[in-house]
Write an enzyme that holds these catalytic residues in place. Sequence first.
Site, PDB file in Angstrom:
ATOM      1  N   CYS A 191       0.880  -1.378  -0.082  1.00 29.74           N
ATOM      2  CA  CYS A 191       0.119   0.017   0.053  1.00 29.74           C
ATOM      3  C   CYS A 191       0.972   1.144  -0.067  1.00 29.74           C
ATOM      4  CB  CYS A 191      -1.035   0.039   1.170  1.00 29.74           C
ATOM      5  SG  CYS A 191      -2.162   1.239   0.893  1.00 29.74           S
TER       6      CYS A 191
ATOM      7  N   CYS B 231      -6.095   2.203  -4.484  1.00 30.57           N
ATOM      8  CA  CYS B 231      -5.572   2.923  -3.304  1.00 30.57           C
ATOM      9  C   CYS B 231      -6.699   3.808  -2.990  1.00 30.57           C
ATOM     10  CB  CYS B 231      -4.235   3.515  -3.472  1.00 30.57           C
ATOM     11  SG  CYS B 231      -3.629   4.346  -1.814  1.00 30.57           S
TER      12      CYS B 231
END
Length: 380
Positions: free
Chosen positions: A201, A309
């Site tokens: 991430c 994201c």
Amino acid sequence: MTPLAAVASGPRAQLFACSLRLGTQQISLLQLHTRSSLAAKNHYEVLVLGGGSGGISMAARMKRRVGAENVAIVEPSERHFYQPIWTLVGAGAKQLAASGRPTVSVIPSGVEWIKARVVELNPNKNCVHTDSGKEISYKYLIIALGIQLDYEKIKGLPEGFDHPKIGSNYSVKTVEKTWKALQDFKEGNAIFTFPNTPVKCAGAPQKIMYLSEAYFQKYEMLHVTPPMSSPDVLKTSPVADAAGWVDVDKETLQHKKYPNVFGIGDCTNLPTSKTAAAVAAQSGILDRTISLVMKNQKPMKKYDGYTSCPLVTGYNRVILAEFDYNAQPLETFPFDQSRERLTMYLMKADLMPFLYWNMMLRGYWGGPAFLRKVFHLGMS
């Protein structure tokens, strides 16, 4: 009165009955032990390494393919965490307790949980070794070992976490320290690190920075995003590429050298961001790939590199970034996703955790590709 009748009605009757019950219990315990011994097999049709999002999702899917008794997961951890929510935990918007559940509760029913750590992979002999000294063989292997946090590569860490103003959203042990540092911050400088290694991430370091800015509205604290690498057990394994990542075909997720070995998620060398959203999309592709390989057919469905994201820019705003292997937008919704939206924040904070626990880990969520097709019907 016969001797038998005397026993049955006399003072020894209770002792006789007690002895009979004890014998029955012993027989039952013996049967249970025998069943347990038989269940603890050394060979499985599908062996899954890792009990994170990719491992649990694929175990659920493989259970439907080959039956629960033919699937096992190797995972040492007692608790399973939904890590994407730690961005909000570090900012005080969610509680850490809500991010974790006992591992036993997320393992598909009937699938064997081998509570151990993998210490060696031997794909040439179709087996792995665990830290408990056990050798486990397989017909098909799914590697879902995630990514390793290398805090020690930063001078002064991990011992630096003893300082109250240093936190990191990447570890269950330090994520709450981020929120404490934010609360205690009065003035000075706030530093947010970003390593030059692959990270899970990649938007997370930015998210906590934006949330910190929103909380301060001014800056003495440090948020650490550690360098990361493939798990040590993979670095020297035959399944790894030169950089230590599981070497898989980027479209099918099948290993390039070992056709009965597959990879998913952060531990692979797939050239896309390492996110839970990417794992979800990969799980659907990998499910189809393995089903065709089991039928001696060539894998057809191709992974396009989808990853997402949800970029948290404030306590009620998110930009939902979705893209493919070429870093081109691959947006799900029929509106401009580059704008900050409350609806996307609610999706990040509430809908995505629900999908994760109730659909993805049960093997029913392979990403939003089908929604994208519905929402974009008739659009050029």
